[in-house]
Design a protein around this motif. Structure first.
Motif, PDB file in Angstrom:
ATOM      1  N   TYR A  30       0.814  -1.228   0.000  1.00  0.00           N
ATOM      2  CA  TYR A  30       0.000   0.000   0.000  1.00  0.00           C
ATOM      3  C   TYR A  30       0.846   1.276   0.000  1.00  0.00           C
ATOM      4  O   TYR A  30       0.320   2.348  -0.274  1.00  0.00           O
ATOM      5  CB  TYR A  30      -1.024  -0.009   1.157  1.00  0.00           C
ATOM      6  CG  TYR A  30      -0.436   0.279   2.515  1.00  0.00           C
ATOM      7  CD1 TYR A  30       0.167  -0.731   3.249  1.00  0.00           C
ATOM      8  CD2 TYR A  30      -0.468   1.564   3.057  1.00  0.00           C
ATOM      9  CE1 TYR A  30       0.732  -0.466   4.479  1.00  0.00           C
ATOM     10  CE2 TYR A  30       0.093   1.832   4.287  1.00  0.00           C
ATOM     11  CZ  TYR A  30       0.692   0.815   4.987  1.00  0.00           C
ATOM     12  OH  TYR A  30       1.259   1.089   6.203  1.00  0.00           O
ATOM     13  N   GLN A  66       5.318   0.238  12.030  1.00  0.00           N
ATOM     14  CA  GLN A  66       3.894   0.162  11.675  1.00  0.00           C
ATOM     15  C   GLN A  66       3.037  -0.134  12.917  1.00  0.00           C
ATOM     16  O   GLN A  66       3.140   0.562  13.892  1.00  0.00           O
ATOM     17  CB  GLN A  66       3.692  -0.849  10.539  1.00  0.00           C
ATOM     18  CG  GLN A  66       4.450  -0.446   9.272  1.00  0.00           C
ATOM     19  CD  GLN A  66       3.917   0.842   8.648  1.00  0.00           C
ATOM     20  OE1 GLN A  66       2.829   1.301   8.986  1.00  0.00           O
ATOM     21  NE2 GLN A  66       4.683   1.460   7.757  1.00  0.00           N
ATOM     22  N   SER A  67       2.266  -1.222  12.899  1.00  0.00           N
ATOM     23  CA  SER A  67       1.298  -1.422  13.995  1.00  0.00           C
ATOM     24  C   SER A  67       1.916  -1.753  15.347  1.00  0.00           C
ATOM     25  O   SER A  67       1.203  -1.748  16.359  1.00  0.00           O
ATOM     26  CB  SER A  67       0.318  -2.531  13.626  1.00  0.00           C
ATOM     27  OG  SER A  67      -0.746  -1.982  12.913  1.00  0.00           O
ATOM     28  N   ASN A 118      -6.859  -0.119  13.867  1.00  0.00           N
ATOM     29  CA  ASN A 118      -6.476   1.263  13.552  1.00  0.00           C
ATOM     30  C   ASN A 118      -7.345   2.282  14.277  1.00  0.00           C
ATOM     31  O   ASN A 118      -6.848   3.279  14.805  1.00  0.00           O
ATOM     32  CB  ASN A 118      -6.530   1.503  12.047  1.00  0.00           C
ATOM     33  CG  ASN A 118      -5.349   0.866  11.340  1.00  0.00           C
ATOM     34  OD1 ASN A 118      -4.637   0.054  11.927  1.00  0.00           O
ATOM     35  ND2 ASN A 118      -5.134   1.231  10.096  1.00  0.00           N
ATOM     36  N   GLU A 159       2.724   7.324   4.133  1.00  0.00           N
ATOM     37  CA  GLU A 159       1.573   6.966   4.971  1.00  0.00           C
ATOM     38  C   GLU A 159       0.497   8.058   4.889  1.00  0.00           C
ATOM     39  O   GLU A 159      -0.687   7.772   4.773  1.00  0.00           O
ATOM     40  CB  GLU A 159       1.989   6.811   6.443  1.00  0.00           C
ATOM     41  CG  GLU A 159       2.862   5.625   6.746  1.00  0.00           C
ATOM     42  CD  GLU A 159       2.095   4.306   6.728  1.00  0.00           C
ATOM     43  OE1 GLU A 159       0.865   4.301   6.837  1.00  0.00           O
ATOM     44  OE2 GLU A 159       2.770   3.276   6.591  1.00  0.00           O
ATOM     45  N   ASN A 166      -7.711   5.657   6.979  1.00  0.00           N
ATOM     46  CA  ASN A 166      -7.485   6.075   8.366  1.00  0.00           C
ATOM     47  C   ASN A 166      -8.098   7.451   8.626  1.00  0.00           C
ATOM     48  O   ASN A 166      -8.673   7.703   9.681  1.00  0.00           O
ATOM     49  CB  ASN A 166      -5.982   6.109   8.663  1.00  0.00           C
ATOM     50  CG  ASN A 166      -5.403   4.707   8.811  1.00  0.00           C
ATOM     51  OD1 ASN A 166      -6.054   3.820   9.352  1.00  0.00           O
ATOM     52  ND2 ASN A 166      -4.195   4.511   8.324  1.00  0.00           N
ATOM     53  N   TYR A 190      -0.028   9.569  14.661  1.00  0.00           N
ATOM     54  CA  TYR A 190      -0.219   8.137  14.367  1.00  0.00           C
ATOM     55  C   TYR A 190       0.707   7.688  13.229  1.00  0.00           C
ATOM     56  O   TYR A 190       1.435   6.699  13.357  1.00  0.00           O
ATOM     57  CB  TYR A 190      -1.697   7.886  14.020  1.00  0.00           C
ATOM     58  CG  TYR A 190      -1.977   6.492  13.529  1.00  0.00           C
ATOM     59  CD1 TYR A 190      -2.005   5.408  14.409  1.00  0.00           C
ATOM     60  CD2 TYR A 190      -2.188   6.233  12.172  1.00  0.00           C
ATOM     61  CE1 TYR A 190      -2.233   4.123  13.948  1.00  0.00           C
ATOM     62  CE2 TYR A 190      -2.424   4.954  11.712  1.00  0.00           C
ATOM     63  CZ  TYR A 190      -2.444   3.902  12.603  1.00  0.00           C
ATOM     64  OH  TYR A 190      -2.666   2.626  12.141  1.00  0.00           O
ATOM     65  N   CYS A 194       4.067   5.156  13.340  1.00  0.00           N
ATOM     66  CA  CYS A 194       4.131   3.969  12.460  1.00  0.00           C
ATOM     67  C   CYS A 194       5.429   3.948  11.653  1.00  0.00           C
ATOM     68  O   CYS A 194       5.936   2.889  11.290  1.00  0.00           O
ATOM     69  CB  CYS A 194       2.976   3.978  11.448  1.00  0.00           C
ATOM     70  SG  CYS A 194       1.390   3.503  12.117  1.00  0.00           S
ATOM     71  N   TYR A 242      -3.605  -9.196  14.606  1.00  0.00           N
ATOM     72  CA  TYR A 242      -4.736  -8.900  13.713  1.00  0.00           C
ATOM     73  C   TYR A 242      -5.845  -9.937  13.926  1.00  0.00           C
ATOM     74  O   TYR A 242      -6.021 -10.429  15.044  1.00  0.00           O
ATOM     75  CB  TYR A 242      -4.275  -8.849  12.246  1.00  0.00           C
ATOM     76  CG  TYR A 242      -3.146  -7.863  11.996  1.00  0.00           C
ATOM     77  CD1 TYR A 242      -3.331  -6.496  12.223  1.00  0.00           C
ATOM     78  CD2 TYR A 242      -1.913  -8.275  11.521  1.00  0.00           C
ATOM     79  CE1 TYR A 242      -2.307  -5.585  11.970  1.00  0.00           C
ATOM     80  CE2 TYR A 242      -0.889  -7.365  11.265  1.00  0.00           C
ATOM     81  CZ  TYR A 242      -1.094  -6.028  11.506  1.00  0.00           C
ATOM     82  OH  TYR A 242      -0.091  -5.131  11.267  1.00  0.00           O
ATOM     83  N   ILE A 260       2.802  -4.364   9.774  1.00  0.00           N
ATOM     84  CA  ILE A 260       2.746  -4.686   8.353  1.00  0.00           C
ATOM     85  C   ILE A 260       4.086  -4.441   7.644  1.00  0.00           C
ATOM     86  O   ILE A 260       4.284  -4.839   6.506  1.00  0.00           O
ATOM     87  CB  ILE A 260       1.566  -3.901   7.741  1.00  0.00           C
ATOM     88  CG1 ILE A 260       0.856  -4.720   6.697  1.00  0.00           C
ATOM     89  CG2 ILE A 260       1.980  -2.547   7.240  1.00  0.00           C
ATOM     90  CD1 ILE A 260      -0.584  -4.326   6.527  1.00  0.00           C
TER      91      ILE A 260
HETATM   92  N1  GLU Z   1       0.405   2.455   8.955  1.00  0.00           N
HETATM   93  C1  GLU Z   1      -0.455   1.351   8.798  1.00  0.00           C
HETATM   94  C2  GLU Z   1      -1.896   1.773   8.710  1.00  0.00           C
HETATM   95  O1  GLU Z   1      -2.387   2.392   9.588  1.00  0.00           O
HETATM   96  C3  GLU Z   1      -0.235   0.370   9.902  1.00  0.00           C
HETATM   97  C4  GLU Z   1      -0.708  -0.917   9.445  1.00  0.00           C
HETATM   98  C5  GLU Z   1      -0.246  -2.092  10.258  1.00  0.00           C
HETATM   99  O2  GLU Z   1       0.939  -2.294  10.532  1.00  0.00           O
HETATM  100  O3  GLU Z   1      -1.139  -2.861  10.593  1.00  0.00           O
HETATM  101  O4  GLU Z   1      -2.571   1.517   7.756  1.00  0.00           O
END
Ligand code: GLU
Length: 306
Positions: A30, A66-67, A118, A159, A166, A190, A194, A242, A260
């Motif tokens: 993405y 990231q998350s 998120n 991002e 988001n 945020y 990340c 997740y 991610i």
């Molecule tokens: N920056 C990503 C988002 O918010 C984080 C996604 C992740 O690592 O799950 O879409």
């Protein structure tokens, strides 16, 4: 053979076992920085209860957290604002939905289900952004990783550019009174968190802090109060991987959080573990990281439920 050599061999074996599964995964696409990652990279670092570090594979390779940032914002929100203020705005239940899904914000009440989807992470970040500077949050992040880490400006910019979903959920939550008015500032914090770059040694440090009830593995000083560590580890176990968290708890049985970017932080039995492998499964978890953790959990007898 010394204990240290045994551990090194164990890490090498876990990596060799996991390598065979990498072709099952794909890098995230993405944003360009993630799409350009090499899917064959694979690394693991571990800190033993005695503080010894062991690494194998591409453990000096940097990647965005990231998350995994969601654990840090939850911890720091709990530390600075308290349990009541945080859980007033965000729940602690697994959602069973993908991380970026926000359908339940419309169908099951206003509060995001947990701080690791998120919507929930943007909420905990908003609470922080209303009260502290990003530099303060980054300072705490450095303590958690045991080093001077920083966001990558390119990942951050990508991002922001890709963040329409988001942004939508943040404005929806603002319309419901879950978030305050400064939505763009919350998203900025945020996305910036990340985009922090780390390697597996940093993740192992974070895991060791959690494994020891909140103490630095290098000097024993308290970084996170034990009560907060126990809350966060419980949420990692139930929501950290997740919508694959249930299966991970059954097969590996450790509190963990994945991102991610390909990283996973895990803890158990006094060990802090960090893995990196950018080839991801359909749920967004590192294929190689999960296999390494499965091997280590079995060989070190770390499964909480075994
Ligand atoms: N920056 C990503 C988002 O918010 C984080 C996604 C992740 O690592 O799950 O879409």
């Amino acid at each position: 053979m010394s204990k240290n050599l045994d551990m090194h061999l164990l890490l090498q074996n876990s990596r060799a076992y996991a390598e065979g599964f990498l072709s099952e995964g794909e890098v995230s696409s993405y944003i360009p920085q993630l799409a350009a990652q090499n899917p064959t990279l694979l690394a693991v670092s571990i800190i033993s209860p005695d503080g010894a570090y062991h690494n194998t594979g591409n453990h000096e390779e940097f990647f965005s957290i990231q998350s995994i940032s969601k654990v840090i914002s939850l911890i720091y929100a709990l530390m600075t604002l308290g349990e009541k203020a945080v859980f007033n705005k965000v729940g602690m239940e697994p959602s069973g939905d993908p991380f970026n899904c926000f359908i339940k914000l419309e169908t099951a009440g206003e509060k995001p289900f947990n701080p690791f989807i998120n919507a929930g992470a943007i909420t905990t970040t908003s609470l922080l952004a209303n009260n502290i500077t990003f530099d303060e949050l980054l300072g705490f992040t450095c303590k958690i990783f045991g080093d001077n880490v920083a966001p990558c400006e390119t990942v951050f910019a990508e991002e922001v550019a890709a963040g329409k979903r988001n942004r939508s959920m943040a404005y929806l939550m603002q319309s419901k009174g879950v978030l305050g008015d400064d939505v763009e500032k919350y998203l900025d914090y945020y996305f910036r968190l990340c985009a922090v770059l780390v390697n597996t040694k940093h993740l192992a440090h974070m895991g060791a802090v959690l494994a020891s009830g909140g103490k630095s593995p290098t000097n024993g000083q308290e970084i996170v109060p034990p009560r907060i560590v126990s809350i966060v580890k419980a949420i990692m176990l139930t929501c950290g991987m997740y919508d694959g968290s249930g299966e991970f708890a059954v097969s590996i049985g450790l509190p963990a959080k994945s991102g991610i970017g390909g990283g996973i932080v895990a803890c158990g039995g006094g060990y802090g573990i960090g893995t990196f492998g950018p080839a991801l499964d359909a749920k967004g978890n590192s294929v190689g990281g999960i296999r390494i953790l499965r091997h280590l959990s079995e060989k070190l007898e770390l499964n909480l439920f075994a």
